[in-house]
Enzyme design. Structure first.
Site, short mmCIF file in Angstrom:
data_model
loop_
_atom_site.label_atom_id
_atom_site.label_comp_id
_atom_site.label_asym_id
_atom_site.label_seq_id
_atom_site.Cartn_x
_atom_site.Cartn_y
_atom_site.Cartn_z
N CYS A 1 0.84 -1.20 0.00
CA CYS A 1 0.00 0.00 0.00
C CYS A 1 0.87 1.25 0.00
CB CYS A 1 -0.95 0.00 1.20
SG CYS A 1 -0.22 0.59 2.73
N GLU B 1 -14.28 -0.94 4.30
CA GLU B 1 -15.31 -1.38 3.38
C GLU B 1 -16.64 -0.68 3.71
OE1 GLU B 1 -15.55 -5.63 2.96
OE2 GLU B 1 -17.55 -5.53 2.10
N ARG C 1 -20.38 -16.84 6.66
CA ARG C 1 -19.12 -17.39 6.12
C ARG C 1 -18.43 -18.26 7.18
NH1 ARG C 1 -15.31 -17.01 1.84
NH2 ARG C 1 -16.52 -15.55 0.61
N GLU D 1 -7.46 -13.31 0.89
CA GLU D 1 -7.85 -13.80 2.21
C GLU D 1 -7.37 -15.21 2.54
OE1 GLU D 1 -12.11 -12.02 3.11
OE2 GLU D 1 -11.90 -12.60 1.02
S1 FES Z 1 3.04 -1.49 2.51
FE1 FES Z 1 3.55 -1.38 4.59
S2 FES Z 1 1.73 -0.76 5.53
FE2 FES Z 1 1.15 -1.09 3.49
#
Ligand code: FES
Ligand SMILES: Cc1cc2nc3c(=O)[nH]c(=O)nc-3n(C[C@H](O)[C@H](O)[C@H](O)COP(=O)(O)OP(=O)(O)OC[C@H]3O[C@@H](n4cnc5c(N)ncnc54)[C@H](O)[C@@H]3O)c2cc1C
Ligand code: FES
Length: 1364
Positions: free
Chosen positions: A122, A834, A912, A1300
């Site tokens: 991220c 989400e 689920r 997941e």
């Molecule tokens: S890449 Fe390290 S917190 Fe997302």
């Protein structure tokens, strides 16, 4: 002492200056309230991130350089900008990630290596990691070791990657990796394979690469590491582009500084002790500050106001270091990292017997916070804070240190450390006195000092209990007699506590077993922890006091072995009580085959934003420049779990500085009810609040701080109502969300139990704690209106922009077509963004709409954790019938999940969990019942696995119990119960294309399971106080949203006349590499370079009505939707290509345009052949299953509960991976996140289990108290492999979903821990089954290893408290 009559009398700089990334900046007066981070972000340097604001995550790491007069060279330190007061860096050079390298001017090798090694998902943590390593390299005069590199990253958290690729990316800068320090190194001995996953030689080698083209592609590059050169003045230089230390600052001394800040704050930086004393006499209540790691937390989180701050960081008299014949004198402002260097130096230089205390300090500092904190936190700051869990104060006391104290008049007195601490955070300093220095005496021959610490997490965590112990032994009459001793504990009382009766008992005793047993008895009475003591864990803390003493006894005996007439002999298996933890460097390996489809699909491409992320250029919601006239929002939050609102008084808040408006439920223009499935939540509470942290209103102000301050001033009067604060409470009071009862059945459970078929029947209960998402980027939304409120636009950090659009249109009463939500990327979501981010956008939209001004709501970490819900805690009651061989015949299961105060997604999560309640086992008779509990907690929500892991963990608990009952290994029980091709599950779905057995057998071979079992048994025989355990756990994870309509996806593909392609689809990039995979699909389809495809953002006006990016299915669905659009375009372009005989795509695009071909296409996909009917409990909820298995080996310290994972070997069937490097990243990240869930992360709420927390409040609301895995928690040996030759017929390009499924596999660590505990209990004579709740924290591990040290405080079946 000189007198400071007024500030003009001292030499003061004319202007306050700061260099940032080589640029000179004048610091205006009036900013004393700002941190360096706030300043940097305000001036547009948003590469430095705010992850927590409390020094606990490292996202804000920058490098600070200053010229050290004594050393005559520059010092470079990594620091947390969020805790650095702005003016403390006056006269210094700050380098942020933007100053290290950039896309335009070229990446620094550190950045390049991280990007290439897939070390940034991220990207929110990434600038912090870059800066930590960069500072280490700049401050090292020789290349650092691998150990130093890993140590330098202990203060940086990453929630996505699982750290392995970061370690690998940075390892190339260590001195052991000579290859990479060679100029122009190709790193390719002829034929050697360079792993695309790590950028280094690797065993996954060309044998796995299916085409020559691929292996060539993998080998490219890696010749960008230039030789290292070192500059004496400014440290090392890794490239010729390095920013130098500004010459102006070389000549400029750090002088006296007097500045002001908001609210009348006065800030001084005296440069001499006399100035400090004068200031102190003028402002007796002024707060001294050095590292601000304590004061900063008090001011920001505890909201304590200090009107005058005196920064004593650079006062020479407080920075002295004096090595004398009797000991070591250290100035109180000496920073811990410097103190550590001094200790290391003296231990090398002086006789070993003199430095026993020094060595104990070195060991303790190793586990003291992260490097960034140690670089600024001072010796004196730690002492004067007098925290009851200070790691160093017990050592000062035990080592007989003395403190020198000076008053305003210059009078100096000395006191013993042992007498300095008076009560909770109270020390023996009168008004006007300050701590000048500390004196640590050398130890004498046979005087030995030892430190102990047990925390939730080994690295960068405060202690639960710590201790320092010293004995001085003298030989008398052929016995070694204790002639002096000191036993001090932290974490057992309001202050560091000396066990004085134990000390008195020891003195005069001969050091033998009798002395040990006697001392343990006295100690039990000496250290008393009350039942309701803050911090809880009373039985654990008491047990630790005895365990530490036992360890000390053993350690001394070990040290004394071989001494004449020392008779105490330690059995060899007891050595395990003494050996300290040493972590080898992590070894990671990744094994996968590359199956290419076209030119791009199947390639291990790096994340398309990685290069922007490593330079800090990647923008997140909070980084977007605020439009003119913007406001910041803060929520008014409920303080009560369940109460009637009697009155709200906002008069004080209204007049608070900067406030522009306060809004409550009555002000909402549209509908005040919201909710993702049913609208059962009030945006702002009207009459009744149903949890602590529920929004009651919103305040908007000119700054974030002013908004938050004002929100805190809204006075709400409540009438308490009874609160439901656990699943047990909910079940007892029948507190369930309406219409949420579910049942699944197969066969006839009752009949099976009654028929006598089952040789044995067991019943039990499994408790599973919740988990905080801890995405590094907190929730953020920026909302603005257009055309006088006719349209609303927003950018949001969310996995579901469409939900933001919907909520905002709903609460404002606007049609959805007039509301647009865009999301470029998010800094991690994991399910937490989400549905629970949607209400935040709606909260910000109300004032924005009413005031017609842009409003931003960015949550502080504690508010985010308190208000946005977590992974559900679960409770499962099982009854299982089985044969004497362990074949399962019947399962009767009742499960409950803790939904909190609204339904949110809790029913789907429960469902689920029920679907996964068989994990991978064929059970002829099944009945699973489920209920969703209403409790007075913030609404719990989706989290990676969506209930599946909880369902499977309950299963594996009873499987493990069956194994104990029938005395076979759990792995055998698993195998004999496996499902196989054609099995029909308890919800009617038939198993097809099952790869479980193949995968399991491959893992058994690769992990050398049988020999690992033998080795562990051998180890356990030889070690009484350390035990090892292993486990192999399988998984099967159903892919699809279980709500059918959500399995649809849209995309928009546009081709421009230069042949570049803009793809937009409904999915959100949150680090998982979705955009990269989707772009690869488009590139392969058009047979164009990946660089020709661009995905800018997700936007509700490009692709409408998108499902949230969740359920692992986004690559399958959006990939297919994009492919659909690409195929349409190709079909339109093909005739033109044939007609004109054009090969080049840009040319073709241009000609198509000239021929009036529409170069924009909408693609759409629905997952076929799925559906489930809950009325009959039958159907096919999943398109297919992703199978996996993991092996883990752990070692536990049975005396403290400390554990580490020695090996994790994970194997998954991901079909033909679209991008194996990204998939490996998902597996590693999920596994480490799962490891946090099973062994580290414990949410503590104010409930019956935690009476010391106010009811309904989250105690663990920041990285200080809630511990996600850090780099130190990585398995020593971390192997990941993808099953080969296993195409998936159900998804695009034969791939399988990955996000997941691997999460649950970390339960192998949990069961390996349990395996180790079984061995420990057997040694203590406990052989029966015992419960172990999730997470298996040190407390649970230690208490389960029931032995003579826990016996006085808890029974062998003791179950530590858990918020469920
Ligand atoms: S890449 Fe390290 S917190 Fe997302
Ligand atoms: C993320 C994080 C992790 C941490 N981990 C640990 C840990 O593992 N173990 C641990 O023990 N602590 C830990 N701490 C606590 C903290 O870092 C230490 O207490 C630190 O040593 C304080 O030093 P400082 O220079 O930052 O103190 P400051 O915040 O600058 O000052 C602390 C207090 O000391 C007073 N003070 C400073 N110098 C003097 C002086 N000369 N005379 C009189 N008073 C003085 C100040 O007025 C203030 O009251 C952690 C803190 C954070 C934020
Ligand atoms: S933001 Fe500074 S350490 Fe987390």
């Amino acid at each position: 002492m000189g007198s400071l009559k007024n500030e003009e009398e001292v030499e003061q700089s004319n202007e306050a200056i700061l260099y940032v990334n080589g640029v000179r900046r004048v610091l205006p007066d009036g900013l004393a309230h700002l941190t360096l981070l706030e300043y940097l972000r305000d001036v547009g340097l948003t590469g430095t991130k705010l992850g927590c604001g409390e020094g606990g995550c490292g996202a804000c790491t920058v490098m600070v350089s200053y010229f050290n007069e004594n050393l005559k060279r520059c010092r470079h330190h990594a620091v947390n900008a969020c805790l650095t007061p702005l003016y403390t860096v006056e006269g210094m050079h700050v380098i942020t990630v933007e100053g290290v390298g950039s896309g335009r001017h070229g990446l620094h090798p550190v950045q390049e290596s991280l990007a290439r090694s897939h070390g940034s998902q991220c990207g929110f943590c990434t600038p912090g990691f870059v800066m930590s390593l960069y500072a280490l390299l700049r401050s090292s005069r020789t290349p650092p070791t691998e150990e130093q590199i890993e140590e330098s990253l202990a203060g940086n958290l990453c929630r996505c990657t699982g750290y392995r690729p970061i370690v690998d990316a940075f390892r190339v800068f260590s001195k052991t990796d000579d290859l990479l320090y060679t100029e122009g190194s190709q790193v390719t001995k002829v034929g050697e394979f360079i792993c695309p996953g790590t950028g280094k030689p690797c065993s996954c080698g060309p044998k796995d690469a299916s085409t020559e083209e691929t292996s060539k592609q993998s080998c490219e590059g890696n010749n960008y590491y230039k030789a290292v050169s070192y500059s004496e003045i400014s440290g090392s230089a890794y490239t010729n582009k390095e920013l130098i230390f500004p010459p102006e600052l070389l000549l400029r001394k750090l002088s006296y500084l007097s500045m002001r800040g908001f609210g009348g704050l006065k800030w001084y930086r005296p440069s001499r002790l006399s100035h400090v004393l004068d200031l102190r006499s003028r402002y007796p209540d002024a707060k001294l500050v050095v590292g601000n790691t304590e004061v900063g937390i008090e001011m920001r989180l505890k909201r304590i106001h200090y009107p005058v701050l005196i920064s004593v960081t650079h006062v020479p008299e407080l920075n002295l270091v004096n090595v004398t014949e009797n000991g070591l004198e250290i100035g109180s402002s000496v920073r811990l990292s410097e103190f550590l260097e001094i200790l290391q130096k003296v231990t090398k230089e002086r006789a070993s017997h003199e430095t026993s205390a020094c060595r104990a300090f070195i060991e303790q500092i190793k586990w003291f916070a992260g490097k960034q904190i140690r670089n600024v936190a001072s010796v004196g700051g730690n002492i004067c804070t007098a925290s009851p869990i200070s790691d160093l104060n017990p050592l000062w006391m035990a080592a007989g240190a003395t403190f020198r104290i000076i008053d305003c008049k210059g009078n100096i007195r000395t006191t013993l450390a042992e007498k300095f601490f008076l009560s909770y955070r109270k020390v023996d300093l009168t008004t006007g006195e300050i701590l000048l220095s500390v004196f640590l005496p050398w130890t004498r021959p046979f005087e030995l000092v030892k430190e102990f610490k047990q925390a939730h997490r080994r690295d960068d965590d405060i202690a639960i209990v710590n201790s320092a112990m010293r004995v001085f032994l003298e030989e008398k009459d052929q016995q070694w007699i204790v002639s002096d001793a000191s036993i001090v504990y932290g974490g057992v009382a309001a202050l560091s506590l000396s066990a004085s009766r134990t000390k008195d008992f020891l003195i005069g005793k001969s050091w033998n077993r009798e002395c040990l047993l006697g001392a343990l008895k006295v100690l039990e009475q000496d250290i008393v922890i009350k039942e309701d003591a803050p911090g809880g864990m009373v039985e654990f803390r008491k047990s630790l006091t005895s365990s530490f003493f036992f360890k000390f006894f053993m350690w001394i005996s070990y040290q004394m072995e071989g001494q004449k007439s020392f008779m105490e002999r330690m059995p060899s298996s007891y050595l395990s009580a003494v050996q300290s933890f040493h972590r080898p460097s992590v070894i990671g390996s990744q094994n996968f085959e590359i199956r290419k489809h076209g030119n791009s699909v199947g390639s291990p491409e790096i994340h398309l934003s990685a290069r922007l992320q490593v330079t800090g250029e990647a923008e997140y919601t909070d980084d977007a420049p605020m439009p003119p006239n913007s406001l910041h929002a803060a929520m008014v939050l409920s303080e009560k779990p369940h109460a009637r609102i009697l009155s709200i008084d906002d008069s004080e808040a209204k007049s608070s500085p900067g406030v522009e408006g306060i809004f409550f439920a009555k002000d909402i223009p549209g509908d005040k009810m919201i909710g993702p499935v049913i609208a059962d939540e009030e945006l702002f509470a009207t009459d009744i609040v149903t949890c602590v942290g529920q929004a009651i209103g919103v305040v908007v102000a000119d700054t974030h701080q002013n908004a938050r301050n004002a929100a805190g001033k809204v006075r709400v009067k409540y009438e308490d109502l009874p609160a439901i604060l656990s699943i047990a409470d909910a079940v007892k009071n029948k507190s369930f969300h309406p219409n949420t009862e579910r049942t699944l059945t197969k066969g006839d459970v009752e009949l099976c139990f009654q028929s006598g078929e089952c040789d044995r029947v067991i019943e039990g209960q499994v408790q599973i704690g919740g988990q905080e998402h801890f995405y590094l980027e907190p929730n953020s939304s920026l909302v603005w209106t257009i055309d006088g409120g006719n349209e609303v636009h927003m950018i949001s950090s969310t996995q579901a922009p469409q939900k933001h659009q919907k909520y905002v249109s709903h609460v404002l009463g606007l049609p959805m077509s007039k509301v647009v939500c865009k999301t470029k990327r998010i800094g991690g979501g994991f399910g937490g963004k989400e549905t629970r981010s949607g209400f935040l956008a709606a909260v910000a939209a109300v004032p924005s709409y009413l005031l017609k001004r842009p409003v931003k709501l960015t949550l502080d970490r504690d508010i985010d954790m308190m208000t946005t819900g977590q992974r559900h805690s679960f409770l499962g009651n099982y009854k299982v019938g089985f044969t004497n061989d362990g074949k399962v015949l019947a399962l009767d299961l009742e499960i409950f999940n803790n939904a909190g105060n609204s339904l949110d997604l809790s029913l789907a999560i429960l469902e689920r969990a029920m679907f996964h309640s068989d994990n991978v086992y064929e059970i002829p008779n099944v009945r699973v019942k489920g209920r969703v509990c209403f409790t007075n907690f913030p609404s719990n929500t989706a989290f990676r696995g969506f209930g599946g892991p909880q369902g499977m963990l309950i299963t594996e608990n009873w499987i493990q119990r069956i194994a104990m009952e029938v005395q076979r290994s759990p792995e055998v029980i698993r195998e004999i119960n496996f499902i196989s091709e054609g099995s029909v599950l308890h919800f009617g779905q038939k198993i097809e294309h099952c790869t479980l057995e193949r995968l399991w057998n491959e893992l058994k071979t690769s992990s050398a399971y049988s020999s690992a079992r033998e080795n562990v048994e051998q180890f356990n025989l030889q070690n009484r106080w350390k035990k090892r355990g292993i486990a192999m756990v399988p998984t099967k994870f159903g892919i699809s949203f279980t709500t059918k309509f959500m399995n649809q996806a849209g995309a928009l593909v546009q081709i421009y006349t230069d042949g570049t392609v803009l793809v937009t689809h409904g999915g959100v990039e949150m680090g998982q590499g979705l955009h990269t995979k989707v772009a690869q699909i488009a590139a392969s389809c058009f047979n164009i370079p990946l660089s020709s495809v661009f995905i800018s953002e997700t936007s509700t006006d490009k692709v409408p009505n998108a499902s949230p990016t969740a359920a692992s299915a986004s690559s399958d669905m959006y990939g297919a939707a994009v492919l659909d659009a690409c195929e349409q375009l190709k079909a339109r372009m093909q005739p033109i290509a044939l007609k004109h005989n054009i090969c080049s795509f840009p040319e073709l695009a241009n000609v198509c345009h000239m021929e009036r071909i529409d170069l924009s296409a909408h693609g759409f996909y629905i997952t076929p052949d799925i559906g489930f009917d809950w009325k009959i409990g039958n159907g096919k909820p999943f398109s297919y299953f992703t199978y996996g298995a993991a092996f883990a080996e752990v070692e536990i310290d049975t005396l403290t509960g400390d554990f580490h994972t020695r090996t994790a070997d994970v194997c998954l069937d991901l079909g033909f991976s679209i991008n194996p490097a990204l998939d490996v990243g998902q597996i590693e990240g999920a596994f480490i996140q799962g490891l946090g869930w099973v062994a580290l992360e414990e949410l503590k709420w104010g409930d019956a289990a935690h009476k010391w927390v106010s009811p309904g409040r989250l105690f663990t609301s920041g990285p200080g108290s809630y511990k996600i895995p850090s780099i130190n928690d990585l398995p020593f040996n971390f192997k990941v492999s993808l099953l080969k030759d296993a195409p998936n017929v159900k998804a695009i390009h034969s791939s399988k979903a990955v996000g997941e499924p691997p999460f649950f596999l970390a339960s192998a660590v949990f069961f390996a821990i349990k395996d180790a505990i079984i061995a420990a209990r057997a040694d203590a004579g406990h052989t029966g089954w015992f419960p172990l709740d999730n997470p298996a924290t040190p407390e649970r591990i230690r208490m389960a290893c029931a032995d003579e040290f826990t016996n006085p405080f808890a029974a062998s079946d003791f179950r530590p408290k858990l918020s469920v």
